[in-house]
Design an enzyme around this catalytic site. Structure first.
Site, PDB file in Angstrom:
ATOM      1  N   THR A  27     -49.594  88.613 -11.111  1.00 60.75           N
ATOM      2  CA  THR A  27     -48.219  88.605 -10.593  1.00 60.75           C
ATOM      3  C   THR A  27     -47.890  87.169 -10.186  1.00 60.75           C
ATOM      4  O   THR A  27     -48.775  86.317 -10.117  1.00 60.75           O
ATOM      5  CB  THR A  27     -48.080  89.511  -9.358  1.00 60.75           C
ATOM      6  OG1 THR A  27     -48.931  89.011  -8.319  1.00 60.75           O
ATOM      7  CG2 THR A  27     -48.465  90.946  -9.676  1.00 60.75           C
ATOM      8  N   VAL A  58     -52.733  87.211  -7.338  1.00 55.93           N
ATOM      9  CA  VAL A  58     -51.585  87.194  -6.424  1.00 55.93           C
ATOM     10  C   VAL A  58     -51.386  85.778  -5.892  1.00 55.93           C
ATOM     11  O   VAL A  58     -52.336  85.161  -5.390  1.00 55.93           O
ATOM     12  CB  VAL A  58     -51.828  88.163  -5.242  1.00 55.93           C
ATOM     13  CG1 VAL A  58     -50.668  88.121  -4.267  1.00 55.93           C
ATOM     14  CG2 VAL A  58     -52.046  89.579  -5.754  1.00 55.93           C
ATOM     15  N   VAL A  85     -56.633  84.694  -5.795  1.00 58.67           N
ATOM     16  CA  VAL A  85     -55.462  84.072  -5.175  1.00 58.67           C
ATOM     17  C   VAL A  85     -54.981  82.946  -6.082  1.00 58.67           C
ATOM     18  O   VAL A  85     -55.743  82.027  -6.407  1.00 58.67           O
ATOM     19  CB  VAL A  85     -55.815  83.531  -3.773  1.00 58.67           C
ATOM     20  CG1 VAL A  85     -54.590  82.852  -3.160  1.00 58.67           C
ATOM     21  CG2 VAL A  85     -56.301  84.664  -2.882  1.00 58.67           C
ATOM     22  N   LYS A  86     -53.748  83.064  -6.513  1.00 57.40           N
ATOM     23  CA  LYS A  86     -53.176  82.020  -7.377  1.00 57.40           C
ATOM     24  C   LYS A  86     -52.676  80.876  -6.496  1.00 57.40           C
ATOM     25  O   LYS A  86     -51.908  81.091  -5.556  1.00 57.40           O
ATOM     26  CB  LYS A  86     -52.032  82.600  -8.216  1.00 57.40           C
ATOM     27  CG  LYS A  86     -52.509  83.575  -9.282  1.00 57.40           C
ATOM     28  CD  LYS A  86     -51.356  84.236 -10.002  1.00 57.40           C
ATOM     29  CE  LYS A  86     -50.610  83.307 -10.922  1.00 57.40           C
ATOM     30  NZ  LYS A  86     -49.525  84.015 -11.664  1.00 57.40           N
ATOM     31  N   ILE A  87     -53.112  79.690  -6.841  1.00 59.76           N
ATOM     32  CA  ILE A  87     -52.741  78.504  -6.067  1.00 59.76           C
ATOM     33  C   ILE A  87     -52.198  77.460  -7.033  1.00 59.76           C
ATOM     34  O   ILE A  87     -52.868  77.113  -8.019  1.00 59.76           O
ATOM     35  CB  ILE A  87     -53.967  77.939  -5.311  1.00 59.76           C
ATOM     36  CG1 ILE A  87     -54.542  79.019  -4.377  1.00 59.76           C
ATOM     37  CG2 ILE A  87     -53.595  76.680  -4.543  1.00 59.76           C
ATOM     38  CD1 ILE A  87     -55.822  78.608  -3.680  1.00 59.76           C
TER      39      ILE A  87
END
Ligand code: G3P
Length: 227
Positions: A27, A58, A85-87
């Site tokens: 997402t 996310v 975790v998308k960074i």
């Protein structure tokens, strides 16, 4: 190449899961904005449906590294294992990646990647995945497939464990090209997912087989009707 769904609409996710092999869901804030409401309500429903073994990516949205790190802990706590975790691969993002890499087991995906060096730096910071945006790179007048392939080569030649998760596709041909190169993963909209194997000739061949069978065996007859 692992295939993931780049969407947060649970009904669309369920349709793809019913028919295709899926490794998880990705997402981003824009995708979540289309659902609205509390993002964790949406994400928890997705997690419940895909199970704890599937990947769920996310994105953190803070601008400063320390806050990104806090968001990462929050996201991981609420959505459990196999949550990436998308960074964004920008300086504050790299700083957050380094902190997470040194102080946690939380896996993270470097996102908003338009150039190979962003991916290389993110890999050095401990990213599990790097996500080049194939179609958006094309739209800037560069070649998104080449960038994705270059990143894969950079990881392999530098003996890095980071994997490519290619994102932002406009057609199935782009996915095929990356599949042929052994790109680790691709995340696709449900529409592109379906387009991977949508072909009039295939449907026609299958229909011909069924009608040939019914012509001699009778309408709606199948192999189950014979011993
Ligand atoms: O999730 C990031 C990427 O998939 C964005 O895709 O289609 O908005 O360019 P798109």
């Amino acid at each position: 190449m692992k295939l993931l769904i780049d969407d947060a609409r649970l009904d669309e996710i369920k349709k793809i899961y019913e028919f295709y092999p899926v490794a998880g869901v990705t997402t981003n804030p824009t995708i979540l904005s289309k659902i609205g409401g509390n993002p964790f309500e949406t994400l928890k429903k997705i997690r419940e449906f895909i199970g704890e073994d599937a990947q769920l990516h996310v994105q953190a949205v803070s601008r400063r590294a320390e806050k990104i790190v806090e968001e990462a802990w929050h996201i991981a706590k609420l959505l459990g294992t196999n949550t990436y975790v998308k960074i964004p691969a920008v300086p504050e993002g790299f700083k957050a990646m380094k902190i997470l890499n040194e102080t946690s087991e939380i896996p993270f995906t470097a996102t908003a990647i338009y150039t190979p060096m962003q991916a290389f730096i993110a890999g050095q910071c401990g990213a599990s995945y790097a996500a080049p945006y194939v179609n958006r790179i094309d739209n800037m007048g560069f070649n998104g497939l080449t960038v994705a392939k270059d990143i894969q080569q950079i990881f392999e030649r530098n003996f890095m464990e980071t994997e490519v998760i290619a994102a932002s596709f406009k057609n199935s041909q782009q996915v095929l090209e990356l599949c042929k190169c052994g790109i680790s993963a691709a995340t696709l909209s449900p529409e592109i997912f379906i387009a991977l194997v949508k072909n009039f000739a295939i449907d026609s061949a299958v229909e011909d087989f069924i009608s040939d069978f019914e012509n001699f065996a009778g309408k709606d007859k199948t192999m189950l009707d014979f011993q």
